[in-house]
Scaffold this active site. Structure first.
Site, PDB file in Angstrom:
ATOM      1  N   ASN A  12     -21.359  55.636 -38.475  1.00  0.00           N
ATOM      2  CA  ASN A  12     -21.541  54.399 -37.711  1.00  0.00           C
ATOM      3  C   ASN A  12     -20.192  53.675 -37.706  1.00  0.00           C
ATOM      4  O   ASN A  12     -19.852  52.987 -38.664  1.00  0.00           O
ATOM      5  CB  ASN A  12     -22.639  53.565 -38.385  1.00  0.00           C
ATOM      6  CG  ASN A  12     -22.897  52.260 -37.648  1.00  0.00           C
ATOM      7  OD1 ASN A  12     -22.207  51.923 -36.684  1.00  0.00           O
ATOM      8  ND2 ASN A  12     -23.890  51.528 -38.120  1.00  0.00           N
ATOM      9  N   ARG A  69     -23.872  57.009 -34.409  1.00  0.00           N
ATOM     10  CA  ARG A  69     -24.533  55.865 -33.790  1.00  0.00           C
ATOM     11  C   ARG A  69     -23.650  55.372 -32.637  1.00  0.00           C
ATOM     12  O   ARG A  69     -22.465  55.098 -32.838  1.00  0.00           O
ATOM     13  CB  ARG A  69     -24.703  54.742 -34.800  1.00  0.00           C
ATOM     14  CG  ARG A  69     -25.334  53.531 -34.154  1.00  0.00           C
ATOM     15  CD  ARG A  69     -25.255  52.319 -35.038  1.00  0.00           C
ATOM     16  NE  ARG A  69     -25.866  51.206 -34.341  1.00  0.00           N
ATOM     17  CZ  ARG A  69     -25.486  49.942 -34.472  1.00  0.00           C
ATOM     18  NH1 ARG A  69     -24.495  49.644 -35.281  1.00  0.00           N
ATOM     19  NH2 ARG A  69     -26.098  49.004 -33.814  1.00  0.00           N
ATOM     20  N   HIS A 158     -31.025  47.997 -31.028  1.00  0.00           N
ATOM     21  CA  HIS A 158     -31.836  48.259 -32.230  1.00  0.00           C
ATOM     22  C   HIS A 158     -32.890  49.349 -31.984  1.00  0.00           C
ATOM     23  O   HIS A 158     -33.904  49.399 -32.672  1.00  0.00           O
ATOM     24  CB  HIS A 158     -32.585  46.990 -32.705  1.00  0.00           C
ATOM     25  CG  HIS A 158     -31.724  45.976 -33.383  1.00  0.00           C
ATOM     26  ND1 HIS A 158     -32.021  44.631 -33.329  1.00  0.00           N
ATOM     27  CD2 HIS A 158     -30.626  46.089 -34.137  1.00  0.00           C
ATOM     28  CE1 HIS A 158     -31.110  43.955 -34.017  1.00  0.00           C
ATOM     29  NE2 HIS A 158     -30.255  44.820 -34.517  1.00  0.00           N
ATOM     30  N   LEU A 187     -35.504  41.783 -38.125  1.00  0.00           N
ATOM     31  CA  LEU A 187     -34.836  40.526 -38.463  1.00  0.00           C
ATOM     32  C   LEU A 187     -33.756  40.779 -39.513  1.00  0.00           C
ATOM     33  O   LEU A 187     -33.989  40.673 -40.721  1.00  0.00           O
ATOM     34  CB  LEU A 187     -35.871  39.505 -39.001  1.00  0.00           C
ATOM     35  CG  LEU A 187     -37.162  39.329 -38.167  1.00  0.00           C
ATOM     36  CD1 LEU A 187     -38.134  38.370 -38.866  1.00  0.00           C
ATOM     37  CD2 LEU A 187     -36.839  38.835 -36.758  1.00  0.00           C
ATOM     38  N   GLY A 188     -32.581  41.161 -39.048  1.00  0.00           N
ATOM     39  CA  GLY A 188     -31.437  41.347 -39.944  1.00  0.00           C
ATOM     40  C   GLY A 188     -30.395  40.303 -39.596  1.00  0.00           C
ATOM     41  O   GLY A 188     -30.753  39.188 -39.222  1.00  0.00           O
ATOM     42  N   ASN A 189     -29.102  40.644 -39.687  1.00  0.00           N
ATOM     43  CA  ASN A 189     -28.085  39.725 -39.173  1.00  0.00           C
ATOM     44  C   ASN A 189     -28.255  39.587 -37.666  1.00  0.00           C
ATOM     45  O   ASN A 189     -28.268  38.489 -37.132  1.00  0.00           O
ATOM     46  CB  ASN A 189     -26.690  40.225 -39.517  1.00  0.00           C
ATOM     47  CG  ASN A 189     -26.328  39.876 -40.940  1.00  0.00           C
ATOM     48  OD1 ASN A 189     -26.553  38.758 -41.385  1.00  0.00           O
ATOM     49  ND2 ASN A 189     -25.793  40.843 -41.668  1.00  0.00           N
ATOM     50  N   GLY A 190     -28.392  40.722 -36.994  1.00  0.00           N
ATOM     51  CA  GLY A 190     -28.867  40.717 -35.623  1.00  0.00           C
ATOM     52  C   GLY A 190     -30.381  40.753 -35.677  1.00  0.00           C
ATOM     53  O   GLY A 190     -30.948  41.190 -36.680  1.00  0.00           O
ATOM     54  N   ARG A 219     -25.743  34.478 -33.787  1.00  0.00           N
ATOM     55  CA  ARG A 219     -25.955  34.418 -32.330  1.00  0.00           C
ATOM     56  C   ARG A 219     -27.091  33.458 -31.996  1.00  0.00           C
ATOM     57  O   ARG A 219     -28.091  33.399 -32.708  1.00  0.00           O
ATOM     58  CB  ARG A 219     -26.318  35.800 -31.773  1.00  0.00           C
ATOM     59  CG  ARG A 219     -25.242  36.846 -31.934  1.00  0.00           C
ATOM     60  CD  ARG A 219     -25.595  38.103 -31.117  1.00  0.00           C
ATOM     61  NE  ARG A 219     -24.754  39.223 -31.487  1.00  0.00           N
ATOM     62  CZ  ARG A 219     -25.200  40.311 -32.125  1.00  0.00           C
ATOM     63  NH1 ARG A 219     -26.479  40.447 -32.445  1.00  0.00           N
ATOM     64  NH2 ARG A 219     -24.361  41.278 -32.444  1.00  0.00           N
ATOM     65  N   ASP A 260     -26.465  33.320 -43.862  1.00  0.00           N
ATOM     66  CA  ASP A 260     -27.296  34.084 -44.786  1.00  0.00           C
ATOM     67  C   ASP A 260     -28.643  33.368 -44.947  1.00  0.00           C
ATOM     68  O   ASP A 260     -28.692  32.228 -45.398  1.00  0.00           O
ATOM     69  CB  ASP A 260     -26.570  34.157 -46.139  1.00  0.00           C
ATOM     70  CG  ASP A 260     -27.240  35.127 -47.089  1.00  0.00           C
ATOM     71  OD1 ASP A 260     -28.491  35.148 -47.148  1.00  0.00           O
ATOM     72  OD2 ASP A 260     -26.518  35.845 -47.796  1.00  0.00           O
ATOM     73  N   MET A 261     -29.722  34.061 -44.565  1.00  0.00           N
ATOM     74  CA  MET A 261     -31.042  33.425 -44.628  1.00  0.00           C
ATOM     75  C   MET A 261     -31.394  32.981 -46.049  1.00  0.00           C
ATOM     76  O   MET A 261     -32.078  31.977 -46.234  1.00  0.00           O
ATOM     77  CB  MET A 261     -32.107  34.380 -44.066  1.00  0.00           C
ATOM     78  CG  MET A 261     -33.504  33.798 -44.037  1.00  0.00           C
ATOM     79  SD  MET A 261     -33.642  32.238 -43.078  1.00  0.00           S
ATOM     80  CE  MET A 261     -34.029  32.871 -41.446  1.00  0.00           C
ATOM     81  N   GLY A 308     -33.443  43.078 -43.241  1.00  0.00           N
ATOM     82  CA  GLY A 308     -33.252  42.180 -44.386  1.00  0.00           C
ATOM     83  C   GLY A 308     -34.252  41.034 -44.475  1.00  0.00           C
ATOM     84  O   GLY A 308     -34.993  40.902 -45.460  1.00  0.00           O
ATOM     85  N   GLU A 360     -32.230  53.198 -40.313  1.00  0.00           N
ATOM     86  CA  GLU A 360     -31.621  53.676 -39.077  1.00  0.00           C
ATOM     87  C   GLU A 360     -30.860  54.977 -39.296  1.00  0.00           C
ATOM     88  O   GLU A 360     -30.828  55.841 -38.419  1.00  0.00           O
ATOM     89  CB  GLU A 360     -30.712  52.581 -38.494  1.00  0.00           C
ATOM     90  CG  GLU A 360     -31.541  51.419 -37.956  1.00  0.00           C
ATOM     91  CD  GLU A 360     -30.733  50.164 -37.683  1.00  0.00           C
ATOM     92  OE1 GLU A 360     -30.483  49.407 -38.649  1.00  0.00           O
ATOM     93  OE2 GLU A 360     -30.362  49.916 -36.528  1.00  0.00           O
TER      94      GLU A 360
HETATM   95  P1  ADP Z   1     -27.765  43.973 -41.042  1.00  0.00           P
HETATM   96  O1  ADP Z   1     -28.376  43.474 -39.783  1.00  0.00           O
HETATM   97  O2  ADP Z   1     -26.309  43.615 -41.175  1.00  0.00           O
HETATM   98  O3  ADP Z   1     -28.085  45.410 -41.366  1.00  0.00           O
HETATM   99  P2  ADP Z   1     -29.764  43.215 -43.010  1.00  0.00           P
HETATM  100  O4  ADP Z   1     -30.834  43.946 -42.323  1.00  0.00           O
HETATM  101  O5  ADP Z   1     -29.405  43.613 -44.387  1.00  0.00           O
HETATM  102  O6  ADP Z   1     -28.435  43.097 -42.172  1.00  0.00           O
HETATM  103  O7  ADP Z   1     -30.192  41.675 -43.029  1.00  0.00           O
HETATM  104  C1  ADP Z   1     -29.346  40.672 -43.451  1.00  0.00           C
HETATM  105  C2  ADP Z   1     -30.128  39.376 -43.583  1.00  0.00           C
HETATM  106  O8  ADP Z   1     -31.183  39.563 -44.542  1.00  0.00           O
HETATM  107  C3  ADP Z   1     -29.291  38.201 -44.063  1.00  0.00           C
HETATM  108  O9  ADP Z   1     -29.594  37.046 -43.300  1.00  0.00           O
HETATM  109  C4  ADP Z   1     -29.789  38.008 -45.479  1.00  0.00           C
HETATM  110  O10 ADP Z   1     -29.718  36.669 -45.848  1.00  0.00           O
HETATM  111  C5  ADP Z   1     -31.216  38.418 -45.362  1.00  0.00           C
HETATM  112  N1  ADP Z   1     -31.812  38.687 -46.673  1.00  0.00           N
HETATM  113  C6  ADP Z   1     -31.455  39.618 -47.578  1.00  0.00           C
HETATM  114  N2  ADP Z   1     -32.210  39.500 -48.693  1.00  0.00           N
HETATM  115  C7  ADP Z   1     -33.065  38.459 -48.480  1.00  0.00           C
HETATM  116  C8  ADP Z   1     -34.086  37.829 -49.237  1.00  0.00           C
HETATM  117  N3  ADP Z   1     -34.387  38.245 -50.451  1.00  0.00           N
HETATM  118  N4  ADP Z   1     -34.742  36.790 -48.682  1.00  0.00           N
HETATM  119  C9  ADP Z   1     -34.441  36.355 -47.443  1.00  0.00           C
HETATM  120  N5  ADP Z   1     -33.492  36.896 -46.683  1.00  0.00           N
HETATM  121  C10 ADP Z   1     -32.813  37.942 -47.175  1.00  0.00           C
END
Ligand code: ADP
Length: 395
Positions: A12, A69, A158, A187-190, A219, A260-261, A308, A360
Protein backbone atom coordinates in the site's frame (compact mmCIF):
# COMPACT_ATOMS: atom_id res chain seq x y z
CA UNK A 1 -9.27 -19.49 0.04
CA UNK A 2 -7.49 -22.44 -1.49
CA UNK A 3 -3.77 -23.03 -1.29
CA UNK A 4 -2.31 -22.23 2.10
CA UNK A 5 1.02 -22.41 0.33
CA UNK A 6 0.43 -19.06 -1.35
CA UNK A 7 2.79 -16.28 -0.36
CA UNK A 8 1.37 -12.87 -1.16
CA UNK A 9 3.03 -9.53 -0.53
CA UNK A 10 0.51 -6.72 -0.02
CA UNK A 11 1.78 -3.24 -0.84
CA UNK A 12 0.00 0.00 0.00
CA UNK A 13 2.07 2.88 -1.32
CA UNK A 14 0.90 6.26 -0.10
CA UNK A 15 2.29 9.65 -1.07
CA UNK A 16 4.93 9.55 1.67
CA UNK A 17 4.73 6.01 3.05
CA UNK A 18 4.85 2.36 2.05
CA UNK A 19 2.86 -0.13 4.12
CA UNK A 20 3.65 -3.76 3.44
CA UNK A 21 2.56 -7.12 4.74
CA UNK A 22 3.69 -10.57 3.68
CA UNK A 23 1.18 -13.42 3.96
CA UNK A 24 1.64 -17.17 4.01
CA UNK A 25 -1.87 -18.37 3.25
CA UNK A 26 -4.08 -16.20 5.45
CA UNK A 27 -1.37 -15.56 8.05
CA UNK A 28 0.62 -12.34 8.10
CA UNK A 29 4.25 -13.39 8.60
CA UNK A 30 5.96 -10.01 8.24
CA UNK A 31 5.00 -6.42 7.79
CA UNK A 32 5.70 -2.82 8.56
CA UNK A 33 5.64 0.76 7.35
CA UNK A 34 8.32 2.92 5.79
CA UNK A 35 7.49 6.56 6.41
CA UNK A 36 8.65 10.02 5.42
CA UNK A 37 9.47 9.09 1.82
CA UNK A 38 10.84 12.09 -0.03
CA UNK A 39 10.96 14.22 3.09
CA UNK A 40 14.15 15.88 4.11
CA UNK A 41 15.61 14.45 7.28
CA UNK A 42 16.02 10.71 7.22
CA UNK A 43 13.36 9.01 5.09
CA UNK A 44 14.18 7.26 1.79
CA UNK A 45 14.47 9.64 -1.18
CA UNK A 46 11.69 8.05 -3.24
CA UNK A 47 9.38 5.06 -3.56
CA UNK A 48 11.98 3.03 -5.39
CA UNK A 49 14.46 3.41 -2.53
CA UNK A 50 11.75 2.64 0.01
CA UNK A 51 10.62 -0.48 -1.84
CA UNK A 52 14.17 -1.71 -2.34
CA UNK A 53 14.59 -1.39 1.41
CA UNK A 54 11.34 -3.28 2.09
CA UNK A 55 12.06 -6.10 -0.35
CA UNK A 56 15.63 -6.53 0.88
CA UNK A 57 14.35 -7.14 4.39
CA UNK A 58 11.86 -9.86 3.43
CA UNK A 59 12.22 -13.54 2.67
CA UNK A 60 10.53 -13.60 -0.72
CA UNK A 61 11.32 -17.19 -1.71
CA UNK A 62 8.33 -18.77 -3.38
CA UNK A 63 6.48 -15.47 -3.60
CA UNK A 64 3.18 -16.14 -5.43
CA UNK A 65 2.20 -12.57 -6.26
CA UNK A 66 2.19 -8.97 -5.13
CA UNK A 67 -1.19 -7.39 -4.38
CA UNK A 68 -1.20 -3.61 -4.76
CA UNK A 69 -3.78 -1.33 -3.23
CA UNK A 70 -4.78 1.23 -5.87
CA UNK A 71 -7.07 4.03 -4.79
CA UNK A 72 -8.75 5.02 -8.04
CA UNK A 73 -9.91 2.65 -10.73
CA UNK A 74 -12.33 5.13 -12.30
CA UNK A 75 -15.07 3.49 -14.34
CA UNK A 76 -12.58 1.09 -15.90
CA UNK A 77 -12.02 -1.42 -13.16
CA UNK A 78 -14.94 -3.29 -11.63
CA UNK A 79 -12.65 -5.95 -10.18
CA UNK A 80 -9.00 -6.53 -9.36
CA UNK A 81 -6.75 -7.19 -12.37
CA UNK A 82 -3.44 -8.72 -13.25
CA UNK A 83 -1.10 -5.81 -14.00
CA UNK A 84 0.24 -5.42 -17.53
CA UNK A 85 1.32 -2.38 -19.55
CA UNK A 86 -2.28 -1.49 -20.45
CA UNK A 87 -3.31 -1.55 -16.79
CA UNK A 88 -0.37 0.66 -15.85
CA UNK A 89 -1.35 3.11 -18.60
CA UNK A 90 -4.96 3.14 -17.42
CA UNK A 91 -3.97 3.84 -13.80
CA UNK A 92 -1.77 6.61 -15.14
CA UNK A 93 -4.69 8.07 -17.08
CA UNK A 94 -6.71 8.17 -13.87
CA UNK A 95 -4.19 10.41 -12.07
CA UNK A 96 -6.30 13.58 -12.60
CA UNK A 97 -9.05 11.93 -10.54
CA UNK A 98 -6.70 10.92 -7.72
CA UNK A 99 -3.70 13.26 -7.96
CA UNK A 100 -2.47 12.42 -4.45
CA UNK A 101 -2.93 8.66 -4.46
CA UNK A 102 -2.62 7.10 -7.91
CA UNK A 103 0.94 8.36 -8.62
CA UNK A 104 2.20 6.73 -5.40
CA UNK A 105 0.25 3.51 -6.08
CA UNK A 106 1.69 3.48 -9.58
CA UNK A 107 5.24 4.04 -8.35
CA UNK A 108 4.80 0.96 -6.15
CA UNK A 109 3.58 -1.12 -9.07
CA UNK A 110 6.34 -0.02 -11.40
CA UNK A 111 9.14 -0.57 -8.93
CA UNK A 112 7.75 -3.97 -7.90
CA UNK A 113 7.49 -5.03 -11.57
CA UNK A 114 11.06 -3.96 -12.08
CA UNK A 115 12.47 -5.62 -8.96
CA UNK A 116 10.30 -8.75 -9.14
CA UNK A 117 9.88 -9.24 -12.90
CA UNK A 118 8.78 -12.87 -12.67
CA UNK A 119 6.15 -12.37 -9.99
CA UNK A 120 2.56 -11.59 -11.03
CA UNK A 121 1.36 -8.19 -9.82
CA UNK A 122 -2.32 -7.64 -9.08
CA UNK A 123 -4.00 -4.24 -8.67
CA UNK A 124 -6.88 -4.10 -6.20
CA UNK A 125 -8.93 -0.92 -6.47
CA UNK A 126 -10.68 0.96 -3.65
CA UNK A 127 -13.36 1.97 -6.13
CA UNK A 128 -14.06 -1.40 -7.79
CA UNK A 129 -16.62 -2.70 -5.29
CA UNK A 130 -18.79 0.36 -5.97
CA UNK A 131 -19.02 -0.15 -9.74
CA UNK A 132 -22.36 -1.89 -9.10
CA UNK A 133 -23.94 1.36 -7.84
CA UNK A 134 -26.80 2.15 -10.23
CA UNK A 135 -26.42 5.18 -12.52
CA UNK A 136 -29.00 7.08 -10.49
CA UNK A 137 -26.73 6.72 -7.47
CA UNK A 138 -23.50 7.52 -9.30
CA UNK A 139 -24.74 10.57 -11.23
CA UNK A 140 -24.40 14.09 -9.87
CA UNK A 141 -27.30 16.30 -10.98
CA UNK A 142 -25.22 18.71 -13.04
CA UNK A 143 -24.90 19.29 -16.80
CA UNK A 144 -24.25 15.76 -17.97
CA UNK A 145 -21.93 16.86 -20.77
CA UNK A 146 -19.72 18.66 -18.26
CA UNK A 147 -19.81 15.66 -15.95
CA UNK A 148 -18.84 13.31 -18.77
CA UNK A 149 -16.06 15.54 -20.00
CA UNK A 150 -14.39 15.77 -16.59
CA UNK A 151 -15.14 12.32 -15.25
CA UNK A 152 -17.43 13.73 -12.57
CA UNK A 153 -19.45 10.95 -10.93
CA UNK A 154 -19.60 9.00 -7.70
CA UNK A 155 -16.80 6.44 -7.63
CA UNK A 156 -16.79 5.62 -3.92
CA UNK A 157 -13.81 4.39 -1.89
CA UNK A 158 -13.00 1.97 0.98
CA UNK A 159 -14.33 -0.75 -1.34
CA UNK A 160 -12.01 -3.48 -0.06
CA UNK A 161 -13.15 -2.75 3.48
CA UNK A 162 -16.87 -2.63 2.68
CA UNK A 163 -16.58 -5.86 0.66
CA UNK A 164 -14.69 -7.65 3.43
CA UNK A 165 -16.91 -6.39 6.24
CA UNK A 166 -20.23 -7.08 4.54
CA UNK A 167 -19.10 -10.62 3.70
CA UNK A 168 -17.89 -11.15 7.27
CA UNK A 169 -21.23 -9.86 8.55
CA UNK A 170 -23.06 -12.53 6.57
CA UNK A 171 -20.71 -15.16 8.04
CA UNK A 172 -21.20 -13.80 11.56
CA UNK A 173 -24.97 -14.02 11.14
CA UNK A 174 -24.70 -17.39 9.39
CA UNK A 175 -26.73 -16.07 6.45
CA UNK A 176 -25.96 -16.36 2.71
CA UNK A 177 -24.11 -13.22 1.57
CA UNK A 178 -26.24 -13.09 -1.59
CA UNK A 179 -29.43 -12.85 0.45
CA UNK A 180 -28.77 -10.13 2.98
CA UNK A 181 -28.83 -6.35 2.85
CA UNK A 182 -26.34 -4.54 5.04
CA UNK A 183 -25.25 -1.03 5.83
CA UNK A 184 -21.55 -0.90 6.65
CA UNK A 185 -20.05 2.05 8.48
CA UNK A 186 -16.28 2.32 8.06
CA UNK A 187 -15.23 4.86 10.69
CA UNK A 188 -11.45 5.31 10.67
CA UNK A 189 -9.47 8.47 9.95
CA UNK A 190 -11.36 8.44 6.69
CA UNK A 191 -14.99 7.37 7.03
CA UNK A 192 -17.68 6.13 4.70
CA UNK A 193 -21.04 4.39 4.72
CA UNK A 194 -22.05 1.76 2.19
CA UNK A 195 -25.36 0.06 1.40
CA UNK A 196 -24.77 -3.50 0.23
CA UNK A 197 -27.62 -5.53 -1.31
CA UNK A 198 -26.88 -9.20 -1.85
CA UNK A 199 -23.14 -8.62 -1.92
CA UNK A 200 -23.28 -5.63 -4.26
CA UNK A 201 -22.63 -2.03 -3.33
CA UNK A 202 -25.71 0.05 -4.22
CA UNK A 203 -24.82 3.32 -2.47
CA UNK A 204 -21.83 4.83 -0.74
CA UNK A 205 -21.14 8.14 0.92
CA UNK A 206 -17.75 9.01 -0.58
CA UNK A 207 -18.16 10.43 -4.04
CA UNK A 208 -15.89 11.59 -6.82
CA UNK A 209 -13.24 11.87 -4.11
CA UNK A 210 -13.02 10.72 -0.48
CA UNK A 211 -14.15 14.17 0.69
CA UNK A 212 -17.90 13.62 0.49
CA UNK A 213 -20.14 12.03 3.08
CA UNK A 214 -19.47 11.38 6.73
CA UNK A 215 -17.51 13.64 9.05
CA UNK A 216 -13.90 12.40 9.22
CA UNK A 217 -10.72 13.01 11.20
CA UNK A 218 -9.65 15.92 9.00
CA UNK A 219 -12.30 16.05 6.22
CA UNK A 220 -15.60 17.90 6.36
CA UNK A 221 -17.71 15.35 4.52
CA UNK A 222 -20.93 16.77 3.02
CA UNK A 223 -21.27 20.51 2.71
CA UNK A 224 -22.97 23.12 0.55
CA UNK A 225 -20.68 23.86 -2.44
CA UNK A 226 -21.58 27.53 -2.02
CA UNK A 227 -19.24 27.52 0.97
CA UNK A 228 -16.39 27.13 -1.53
CA UNK A 229 -17.57 30.03 -3.73
CA UNK A 230 -18.09 32.16 -0.63
CA UNK A 231 -14.59 31.50 0.71
CA UNK A 232 -13.19 32.24 -2.72
CA UNK A 233 -15.14 35.45 -3.36
CA UNK A 234 -15.55 36.91 0.10
CA UNK A 235 -12.57 35.39 1.88
CA UNK A 236 -10.08 35.59 -0.97
CA UNK A 237 -9.06 31.97 -0.41
CA UNK A 238 -7.11 30.30 -3.23
CA UNK A 239 -8.58 27.03 -4.54
CA UNK A 240 -5.65 25.09 -3.07
CA UNK A 241 -6.26 26.69 0.32
CA UNK A 242 -9.89 25.61 0.26
CA UNK A 243 -8.82 22.11 -0.79
CA UNK A 244 -6.43 22.08 2.17
CA UNK A 245 -9.09 23.47 4.54
CA UNK A 246 -11.72 20.87 3.62
CA UNK A 247 -9.41 17.86 3.35
CA UNK A 248 -6.90 18.47 6.14
CA UNK A 249 -8.26 21.08 8.54
CA UNK A 250 -11.95 20.17 8.84
CA UNK A 251 -13.91 17.33 10.41
CA UNK A 252 -12.88 16.49 13.98
CA UNK A 253 -9.66 18.49 13.77
CA UNK A 254 -11.49 21.52 12.41
CA UNK A 255 -14.12 21.47 15.11
CA UNK A 256 -11.89 20.57 18.07
CA UNK A 257 -8.22 20.84 17.11
CA UNK A 258 -7.90 17.05 17.61
CA UNK A 259 -8.28 14.56 14.76
CA UNK A 260 -8.11 11.63 17.17
CA UNK A 261 -11.55 10.46 18.31
CA UNK A 262 -10.09 9.24 21.60
CA UNK A 263 -9.11 12.80 22.48
CA UNK A 264 -12.51 14.12 21.41
CA UNK A 265 -14.25 11.52 23.59
CA UNK A 266 -12.06 12.37 26.58
CA UNK A 267 -12.64 16.10 26.20
CA UNK A 268 -16.37 15.52 25.81
CA UNK A 269 -16.40 13.46 29.01
CA UNK A 270 -14.74 16.40 30.72
CA UNK A 271 -17.66 18.55 29.62
CA UNK A 272 -15.98 20.56 26.89
CA UNK A 273 -18.57 22.15 24.58
CA UNK A 274 -16.59 22.00 21.29
CA UNK A 275 -15.83 18.29 21.77
CA UNK A 276 -19.44 17.60 22.65
CA UNK A 277 -20.65 19.43 19.54
CA UNK A 278 -18.15 17.58 17.33
CA UNK A 279 -19.39 14.27 18.74
CA UNK A 280 -22.98 15.26 17.97
CA UNK A 281 -22.19 16.46 14.43
CA UNK A 282 -20.26 13.24 13.80
CA UNK A 283 -22.94 10.83 15.04
CA UNK A 284 -25.89 12.78 13.62
CA UNK A 285 -24.32 12.54 10.13
CA UNK A 286 -24.01 8.77 10.50
CA UNK A 287 -27.63 8.49 11.61
CA UNK A 288 -28.75 10.46 8.55
CA UNK A 289 -26.94 8.05 6.23
CA UNK A 290 -28.35 5.02 8.03
CA UNK A 291 -31.86 6.42 7.48
CA UNK A 292 -31.16 7.24 3.84
CA UNK A 293 -29.68 3.82 3.11
CA UNK A 294 -32.52 2.09 4.95
CA UNK A 295 -34.89 3.84 2.55
CA UNK A 296 -32.77 2.94 -0.51
CA UNK A 297 -32.42 -0.71 0.49
CA UNK A 298 -36.06 -1.11 1.52
CA UNK A 299 -35.10 -3.92 3.87
CA UNK A 300 -32.04 -4.00 6.11
CA UNK A 301 -30.74 -7.17 7.76
CA UNK A 302 -27.63 -5.79 9.40
CA UNK A 303 -25.78 -2.60 10.24
CA UNK A 304 -22.06 -3.12 10.78
CA UNK A 305 -19.53 -0.82 12.41
CA UNK A 306 -15.87 -1.15 11.47
CA UNK A 307 -12.41 0.55 11.47
CA UNK A 308 -10.79 2.32 14.46
CA UNK A 309 -13.78 4.31 15.70
CA UNK A 310 -16.44 1.85 14.53
CA UNK A 311 -14.68 -1.06 16.23
CA UNK A 312 -13.64 0.68 19.42
CA UNK A 313 -16.12 3.39 20.36
CA UNK A 314 -19.30 2.18 22.06
CA UNK A 315 -20.31 5.84 22.56
CA UNK A 316 -20.30 6.61 18.82
CA UNK A 317 -22.13 3.37 18.00
CA UNK A 318 -24.84 4.05 20.58
CA UNK A 319 -25.29 7.73 19.67
CA UNK A 320 -25.37 7.05 15.89
CA UNK A 321 -28.27 4.62 16.24
CA UNK A 322 -30.11 6.18 19.21
CA UNK A 323 -33.84 6.62 18.82
CA UNK A 324 -34.21 4.29 15.83
CA UNK A 325 -36.19 1.60 17.68
CA UNK A 326 -39.23 2.25 15.48
CA UNK A 327 -37.06 1.17 12.53
CA UNK A 328 -36.14 -2.08 14.29
CA UNK A 329 -32.68 -0.76 15.18
CA UNK A 330 -31.36 -0.96 18.74
CA UNK A 331 -28.05 -1.37 20.55
CA UNK A 332 -27.76 -3.49 23.68
CA UNK A 333 -25.54 -1.58 26.17
CA UNK A 334 -23.85 -4.68 27.55
CA UNK A 335 -23.09 -6.19 24.14
CA UNK A 336 -21.99 -2.79 22.91
CA UNK A 337 -19.45 -2.60 25.74
CA UNK A 338 -17.92 -5.99 24.85
CA UNK A 339 -15.12 -6.72 22.39
CA UNK A 340 -14.42 -8.74 19.25
CA UNK A 341 -16.53 -9.40 16.17
CA UNK A 342 -20.08 -9.68 17.48
CA UNK A 343 -23.74 -8.75 17.33
CA UNK A 344 -24.50 -5.81 19.64
CA UNK A 345 -28.27 -5.53 19.11
CA UNK A 346 -30.66 -7.19 21.59
CA UNK A 347 -31.60 -10.78 20.65
CA UNK A 348 -35.17 -9.81 19.67
CA UNK A 349 -34.11 -6.90 17.43
CA UNK A 350 -35.29 -7.03 13.82
CA UNK A 351 -31.99 -5.74 12.47
CA UNK A 352 -28.67 -7.14 13.63
CA UNK A 353 -26.25 -4.40 14.64
CA UNK A 354 -22.70 -5.79 14.38
CA UNK A 355 -19.10 -4.90 15.06
CA UNK A 356 -16.59 -6.49 12.66
CA UNK A 357 -12.86 -5.74 12.55
CA UNK A 358 -11.93 -4.80 9.00
CA UNK A 359 -8.85 -6.29 7.36
CA UNK A 360 -8.14 -4.60 4.07
CA UNK A 361 -4.79 -6.37 3.64
CA UNK A 362 -6.38 -9.81 4.00
CA UNK A 363 -9.08 -8.80 1.53
CA UNK A 364 -6.33 -7.79 -0.92
CA UNK A 365 -4.69 -11.21 -0.40
CA UNK A 366 -7.96 -13.01 -1.11
CA UNK A 367 -8.73 -10.89 -4.16
CA UNK A 368 -5.18 -11.35 -5.47
CA UNK A 369 -5.43 -15.11 -5.17
CA UNK A 370 -8.87 -15.03 -6.81
CA UNK A 371 -7.43 -13.14 -9.79
CA UNK A 372 -4.61 -15.68 -10.16
CA UNK A 373 -7.13 -18.52 -10.04
CA UNK A 374 -9.44 -16.74 -12.50
CA UNK A 375 -12.37 -16.89 -10.14
CA UNK A 376 -14.59 -14.38 -8.44
CA UNK A 377 -15.10 -13.84 -4.76
CA UNK A 378 -18.76 -14.32 -3.79
CA UNK A 379 -20.99 -11.59 -5.29
CA UNK A 380 -19.64 -8.09 -4.82
CA UNK A 381 -16.55 -8.24 -6.97
CA UNK A 382 -17.56 -8.70 -10.58
CA UNK A 383 -15.80 -9.92 -13.72
CA UNK A 384 -12.12 -9.12 -14.07
CA UNK A 385 -11.67 -6.61 -16.87
CA UNK A 386 -9.13 -8.05 -19.30
CA UNK A 387 -8.25 -5.16 -21.63
CA UNK A 388 -9.16 -1.82 -20.11
CA UNK A 389 -10.24 0.89 -22.50
CA UNK A 390 -8.39 4.13 -22.03
CA UNK A 391 -10.81 6.69 -20.66
CA UNK A 392 -11.65 9.10 -23.50
CA UNK A 393 -12.26 12.09 -21.25
CA UNK A 394 -8.86 11.87 -19.66
CA UNK A 395 -6.45 10.78 -22.35
P1 ADP B 1 -7.06 4.53 9.39
O1 ADP B 1 -8.28 5.06 8.73
O2 ADP B 1 -5.88 5.46 9.31
O3 ADP B 1 -6.74 3.09 9.06
P2 ADP B 1 -8.12 3.56 11.92
O4 ADP B 1 -9.10 2.68 11.26
O5 ADP B 1 -7.10 2.96 12.79
O6 ADP B 1 -7.40 4.56 10.93
O7 ADP B 1 -8.96 4.62 12.79
C1 ADP B 1 -8.37 5.70 13.41
C2 ADP B 1 -9.38 6.35 14.34
O8 ADP B 1 -9.79 5.39 15.32
C3 ADP B 1 -8.83 7.55 15.09
O9 ADP B 1 -9.78 8.61 15.08
C4 ADP B 1 -8.69 7.01 16.50
O10 ADP B 1 -8.89 8.02 17.44
C5 ADP B 1 -9.82 6.04 16.57
N1 ADP B 1 -9.67 5.12 17.69
C6 ADP B 1 -8.68 4.23 17.91
N2 ADP B 1 -8.87 3.60 19.10
C7 ADP B 1 -10.01 4.12 19.64
C8 ADP B 1 -10.74 3.91 20.84
N3 ADP B 1 -10.34 3.03 21.73
N4 ADP B 1 -11.86 4.64 21.04
C9 ADP B 1 -12.28 5.54 20.13
N5 ADP B 1 -11.64 5.79 18.99
C10 ADP B 1 -10.53 5.09 18.73
Amino acid sequence: MSGDATRILVLNCGSSSVKYRLYAGRDAVAGGTVERIGESGGGPANHEMALREVLAGLDLTGLTAVGHRVVHGGTLFAAPVLVDDAVVAAIQDLIPLAPLHNPANLAGIEVARQLLPDVPQVAVFDTAFHRTIPEAGATYAIDLAVAERFGIRRYGFHGTSHAYVSRRTAALLDRPYEEINTISLHLGNGASACAVAGGRSVATSMGMSPLEGLVMGTRSGDLDPTIIFHLRREGGFAVDDIDDLLNYRSGLVGMTGDNDMRAVLRRRAEGEAAASLAFDVYSRRIKGYVGAYYALLGRVDAITFTAGIGEKSPEIRAASLAGLERLGIAVDPQRNAGSGDRVISPPEAEIAVCVVATDEELEIVEETVAVLEHRQLPAGTTQPVPEPERPKALS
